[in-house]
Design a protein around this motif. Structure first.
Motif, PDB file in Angstrom:
ATOM      1  N   THR A  48       9.057  42.558 -43.243  1.00  0.00           N
ATOM      2  CA  THR A  48       8.688  43.026 -44.578  1.00  0.00           C
ATOM      3  C   THR A  48       7.168  42.953 -44.772  1.00  0.00           C
ATOM      4  O   THR A  48       6.469  43.900 -44.432  1.00  0.00           O
ATOM      5  CB  THR A  48       9.419  42.201 -45.656  1.00  0.00           C
ATOM      6  N   ASN A  49       6.672  41.831 -45.270  1.00  0.00           N
ATOM      7  CA  ASN A  49       5.247  41.734 -45.558  1.00  0.00           C
ATOM      8  C   ASN A  49       4.356  41.830 -44.321  1.00  0.00           C
ATOM      9  O   ASN A  49       3.335  42.517 -44.329  1.00  0.00           O
ATOM     10  CB  ASN A  49       4.951  40.414 -46.281  1.00  0.00           C
ATOM     11  N   LEU A  50       4.752  41.127 -43.247  1.00  0.00           N
ATOM     12  CA  LEU A  50       3.927  41.103 -42.038  1.00  0.00           C
ATOM     13  C   LEU A  50       3.804  42.507 -41.449  1.00  0.00           C
ATOM     14  O   LEU A  50       2.739  42.908 -40.982  1.00  0.00           O
ATOM     15  CB  LEU A  50       4.551  40.147 -41.008  1.00  0.00           C
ATOM     16  N   ALA A  51       4.914  43.262 -41.500  1.00  0.00           N
ATOM     17  CA  ALA A  51       4.907  44.625 -40.965  1.00  0.00           C
ATOM     18  C   ALA A  51       3.921  45.506 -41.733  1.00  0.00           C
ATOM     19  O   ALA A  51       3.390  46.480 -41.199  1.00  0.00           O
ATOM     20  CB  ALA A  51       6.312  45.209 -41.020  1.00  0.00           C
ATOM     21  N   LYS A  52       3.704  45.150 -43.013  1.00  0.00           N
ATOM     22  CA  LYS A  52       2.772  45.936 -43.827  1.00  0.00           C
ATOM     23  C   LYS A  52       1.357  45.377 -43.759  1.00  0.00           C
ATOM     24  O   LYS A  52       0.485  45.776 -44.529  1.00  0.00           O
ATOM     25  CB  LYS A  52       3.237  45.924 -45.288  1.00  0.00           C
ATOM     26  N   GLY A  53       1.154  44.387 -42.888  1.00  0.00           N
ATOM     27  CA  GLY A  53      -0.176  43.802 -42.749  1.00  0.00           C
ATOM     28  C   GLY A  53      -0.516  42.796 -43.826  1.00  0.00           C
ATOM     29  O   GLY A  53      -1.680  42.431 -44.008  1.00  0.00           O
ATOM     30  N   LYS A  54       0.521  42.352 -44.580  1.00  0.00           N
ATOM     31  CA  LYS A  54       0.262  41.364 -45.635  1.00  0.00           C
ATOM     32  C   LYS A  54       0.681  39.974 -45.164  1.00  0.00           C
ATOM     33  O   LYS A  54       1.352  39.822 -44.154  1.00  0.00           O
ATOM     34  CB  LYS A  54       1.065  41.745 -46.883  1.00  0.00           C
ATOM     35  N   GLU A  55       0.295  38.955 -45.891  1.00  0.00           N
ATOM     36  CA  GLU A  55       0.728  37.594 -45.597  1.00  0.00           C
ATOM     37  C   GLU A  55       2.179  37.437 -46.039  1.00  0.00           C
ATOM     38  O   GLU A  55       2.668  38.198 -46.877  1.00  0.00           O
ATOM     39  CB  GLU A  55      -0.142  36.597 -46.364  1.00  0.00           C
ATOM     40  N   PRO A  56       2.893  36.421 -45.510  1.00  0.00           N
ATOM     41  CA  PRO A  56       4.270  36.197 -45.965  1.00  0.00           C
ATOM     42  C   PRO A  56       4.333  36.050 -47.486  1.00  0.00           C
ATOM     43  O   PRO A  56       3.380  35.565 -48.112  1.00  0.00           O
ATOM     44  CB  PRO A  56       4.648  34.895 -45.271  1.00  0.00           C
ATOM     45  N   ALA A  57       5.470  36.464 -48.061  1.00  0.00           N
ATOM     46  CA  ALA A  57       5.621  36.521 -49.517  1.00  0.00           C
ATOM     47  C   ALA A  57       5.354  35.175 -50.182  1.00  0.00           C
ATOM     48  O   ALA A  57       4.718  35.106 -51.242  1.00  0.00           O
ATOM     49  CB  ALA A  57       7.021  37.008 -49.866  1.00  0.00           C
ATOM     50  N   CYS A  58       5.831  34.091 -49.552  1.00  0.00           N
ATOM     51  CA  CYS A  58       5.655  32.758 -50.152  1.00  0.00           C
ATOM     52  C   CYS A  58       4.178  32.393 -50.241  1.00  0.00           C
ATOM     53  O   CYS A  58       3.729  31.816 -51.239  1.00  0.00           O
ATOM     54  CB  CYS A  58       6.415  31.715 -49.339  1.00  0.00           C
ATOM     55  N   VAL A  59       3.423  32.745 -49.195  1.00  0.00           N
ATOM     56  CA  VAL A  59       1.991  32.422 -49.159  1.00  0.00           C
ATOM     57  C   VAL A  59       1.263  33.213 -50.248  1.00  0.00           C
ATOM     58  O   VAL A  59       0.435  32.676 -50.989  1.00  0.00           O
ATOM     59  CB  VAL A  59       1.396  32.732 -47.768  1.00  0.00           C
ATOM     60  N   GLU A  60       1.623  34.504 -50.347  1.00  0.00           N
ATOM     61  CA  GLU A  60       1.027  35.358 -51.383  1.00  0.00           C
ATOM     62  C   GLU A  60       1.309  34.811 -52.777  1.00  0.00           C
ATOM     63  O   GLU A  60       0.447  34.841 -53.652  1.00  0.00           O
ATOM     64  CB  GLU A  60       1.627  36.765 -51.303  1.00  0.00           C
ATOM     65  N   ALA A  61       2.553  34.297 -52.946  1.00  0.00           N
ATOM     66  CA  ALA A  61       2.986  33.896 -54.287  1.00  0.00           C
ATOM     67  C   ALA A  61       2.435  32.541 -54.715  1.00  0.00           C
ATOM     68  O   ALA A  61       2.394  32.235 -55.916  1.00  0.00           O
ATOM     69  CB  ALA A  61       4.514  33.877 -54.359  1.00  0.00           C
ATOM     70  N   CYS A  62       2.027  31.720 -53.776  1.00  0.00           N
ATOM     71  CA  CYS A  62       1.625  30.349 -54.122  1.00  0.00           C
ATOM     72  C   CYS A  62       0.285  30.342 -54.846  1.00  0.00           C
ATOM     73  O   CYS A  62      -0.754  30.698 -54.292  1.00  0.00           O
ATOM     74  CB  CYS A  62       1.552  29.476 -52.867  1.00  0.00           C
ATOM     75  N   LYS A  63       0.355  29.891 -56.115  1.00  0.00           N
ATOM     76  CA  LYS A  63      -0.857  29.884 -56.944  1.00  0.00           C
ATOM     77  C   LYS A  63      -1.770  28.709 -56.597  1.00  0.00           C
ATOM     78  O   LYS A  63      -2.906  28.668 -56.982  1.00  0.00           O
ATOM     79  CB  LYS A  63      -0.468  29.769 -58.416  1.00  0.00           C
ATOM     80  N   VAL A 105      -0.508  27.790 -46.058  1.00  0.00           N
ATOM     81  CA  VAL A 105      -1.494  28.526 -45.271  1.00  0.00           C
ATOM     82  C   VAL A 105      -0.789  29.088 -44.057  1.00  0.00           C
ATOM     83  O   VAL A 105      -0.067  28.377 -43.360  1.00  0.00           O
ATOM     84  CB  VAL A 105      -2.653  27.608 -44.817  1.00  0.00           C
ATOM     85  N   PHE A 106      -0.976  30.383 -43.840  1.00  0.00           N
ATOM     86  CA  PHE A 106      -0.336  31.055 -42.709  1.00  0.00           C
ATOM     87  C   PHE A 106      -1.414  31.572 -41.781  1.00  0.00           C
ATOM     88  O   PHE A 106      -2.464  32.023 -42.236  1.00  0.00           O
ATOM     89  CB  PHE A 106       0.515  32.217 -43.241  1.00  0.00           C
ATOM     90  N   GLY A 107      -1.193  31.501 -40.484  1.00  0.00           N
ATOM     91  CA  GLY A 107      -2.188  32.045 -39.563  1.00  0.00           C
ATOM     92  C   GLY A 107      -1.813  31.877 -38.106  1.00  0.00           C
ATOM     93  O   GLY A 107      -0.742  31.364 -37.776  1.00  0.00           O
ATOM     94  N   ASP A 108      -2.729  32.328 -37.247  1.00  0.00           N
ATOM     95  CA  ASP A 108      -2.511  32.304 -35.805  1.00  0.00           C
ATOM     96  C   ASP A 108      -3.078  31.016 -35.224  1.00  0.00           C
ATOM     97  O   ASP A 108      -4.283  30.802 -35.202  1.00  0.00           O
ATOM     98  CB  ASP A 108      -3.192  33.533 -35.180  1.00  0.00           C
TER      99      ASP A 108
END
Lengths: 223, 320
Positions: free
Chosen positions: A160-175, A180-183
């Motif tokens: 879903t999000n990763l395929a669209k080049g975005k961060e995982p939904a939970c990471v995006e949503a955390c205010k 932290v997500f990464g390689d």
């Protein structure tokens, strides 16, 4: 003389053998170097920053179309009843093990490691729902999706999000930037920078599963 | 476990592998056990005739493993997709290895049945002479391989019994399951249930005399098998008792609650106690009666079913 001939032949074999073994060994090293360039996605959960708002849960369910009453990600309240003012929350989700038991036990290879990203994910079409992965998981973070009837886990929003080049939904949503997500294979990544300066732990490390999720626990200060 | 941080919430709800799996484990055990015992008796006594015991064991092993498949596939959430397991193999999965072993073992038990029931099948086919000719042709070829098939059957019967143990002993989350003893326990309890089933079927359907030489042999070996079974269960318990924090908490399963009752009344009482009482405590008259023979046989099988149920349910209840 006869012996000499044998010795010569023996030395030839020895020489050829070592040359071929040497090159074979070298090519193995080359392969390993190539493999290292693959990403190794990981995530940090910082308990100091999490306030238990469960925005991550909501975002996850929405983005990944998780059926009502089921979760890929759950925020567990682990506040000590004796110190109710010191809130403690813990992220419960797939630990994205490097040595994943679910991948090892899946009889139909439906539970697999994504070739490109190395993320442990699911091919629902090949899943026969034998539940072997669910009982084999040391973390108990897998479930049968009521709609797809296939086993499922947090795959960092791979499809879903990763395929669209975005961060995982939970990471995006955390205010509160508790996630932290990464390689982990990228030395310059933000996740590695944090891991360099903060102490983090893996869940149930004695199982030898090498989880890719790191937890930064709340520690007592001023002692 | 990290003292600093951990979670205890889980996404599975209770026992994910329930009674159908326990029944399958029992059926696989009976199937393998019956064939192992009957063929070893045949090898040991150098028998060349088709004994009622071998007839019974072949039939039991084929029927139980076939029924086992029904339970195994029935427990899948997507039973109609079971064929996916046959086209995608994963050699690190005990389940995949087991499926491979089963797909060799079932034909072996079927061929064993063909050998042992050649006359009966020929009689049924007698009305259709063409089919009878084909059958005679097939049997002519198969008969040449009989010694090989018999040896392979024993080997794969052991593999089937043992794999059912390894299948669940790899589940690291559950201390009762994640032990080295489990596969051995499953082989031995399979032998026990298999012996009981084969001897009951042999006397009931194939008119084997309850005091024949083969039945006497089984009667002699069933007690050492039971003793080894008890010893392995005791070892399992002790290994948990002297184990780490999580292993120690699982010993509650033997001490109180539903599972403790299942264990003490089912496994110990019915499985071990009843046959022992019937055969040794009530005098020779009772011990030699038909009633005692069938009752203790059924008690043995029930005991092994209770053992499988106990292992499956208590095992998955106490997780790390």
């Amino acid at each position: 003389m006869e012996n000499d001939g044998k010795r010569r032949a023996f030395l030839k074999v020895l020489g050829l053998g070592s040359v071929s073994l040497g090159t074979a060994g070298y090519s193995v090293v080359m392969e390993a170097e190539k493999a290292e360039k693959k990403p190794h996605y990981g995530m940090i959960f910082d308990q100091n920053k999490c306030v238990g708002c469960t925005d991550c849960e909501v975002a996850c369910r929405k983005v990944n179309a998780v059926p009502e009453g089921q979760v890929r990600l759950y925020v567990e309240n682990k506040t000590d009843p004796e110190t109710p003012m010191e809130k403690k929350y813990v992220r419960v989700s797939c630990q994205q093990c490097e040595e994943a038991p679910c991948v090892a036990v899946c009889p139909s290879k439906a539970c697999h490691r994504d070739a490109k990203t190395g993320i442990v994910s699911m091919n629902p079409d090949d899943c026969i729902a034998c539940k072997y992965c669910i009982v084999a998981c040391p973390y108990d973070v897998r479930f049968i999706n009521h709609k797809t009837k296939a086993a499922e886990n947090c795959n960092f929003c791979l499809n879903t999000n990763l395929a669209k080049g975005k961060e995982p939904a939970c990471v995006e949503a955390c205010k509160y930037k508790a996630l932290v997500f990464g390689d982990l294979n990228d030395e310059a990544s933000y996740i590695n920078q944090i891991l360099h300066v903060k102490d983090s732990v893996r869940m149930k490390p004695t199982f030898g599963t090498k989880p890719s999720l790191r937890y930064i626990p709340v520690v007592k200060v001023g002692v | 476990m990290n003292g600093a941080i951990n979670f205890t919430y889980g996404f599975s709800h209770g026992v994910e592998w329930g009674w159908p799996i326990a029944v399958y484990l029992l059926l696989a055990g009976i199937s393998g056990g019956a064939l192992i015992v009957a063929l070893l008796v045949r090898f040991y006594k150098k028998q060349h005739e088709d004994t009622p015991l071998l007839k019974a064991a072949s039939l039991v092993s084929f029927v139980t493993i076939a029924f086992g498949m029904v339970f195994l596939v029935g427990d899948l959430e997507k039973p109609l997709y079971f064929w996916k397991i046959l086209i995608n193999y994963n050699f690190t999965s005990v389940m995949s290895i087991g499926v491979m072993a089963i797909s060799i073992y079932i034909p072996l038990t079927l061929v064993m049945c063909l050998y042992l029931f050649e006359k009966e099948i020929s009689m049924v086919l007698a009305k259709k002479s063409q089919l009878l000719d084909y059958f005679a042709l097939v049997m002519g070829i198969l008969r040449k391989f009989r010694p090989l098939i018999e040896v392979l059957s024993v080997v794969f019967a052991v593999v089937i019994c043992a794999y059912t143990g390894f299948l669940i002993s790899v589940l690291v989350r559950f201390p009762i399951l994640n032990t080295a003893i489990l596969p051995a326990l499953f082989v031995v309890s399979g032998l026990s249930a298999g012996t009981a089933s084969a001897s009951m079927v042999a006397t009931w359907f194939f008119k084997e005399d309850a005091h024949s030489s083969d039945m006497k042999t089984l009667h002699v070996i069933e007690w050492p098998i039971m003793a080894v079974e008890m010893m392995l269960i005791a070892m399992l318990f002790v290994s948990l008792l002297v184990g780490n924090e999580f292993q120690q908490t699982t010993t509650v399963a033997f001490q109180s609650g539903v599972y403790a009752n299942l264990f003490w009344f089912g496994v110990m009482g019915v499985g071990f106690g009843l046959p022992l009482v019937l055969n040794f405590a009530l005098g020779k008259h009772v011990a030699h009666s038909k009633m005692a023979f069938y009752l203790s046989g059924m008690a043995s099988v029930t005991g092994v079913l209770c053992l499988r149920m106990f292992i499956i349910y208590a095992g998955q209840t106490f997780g790390v």
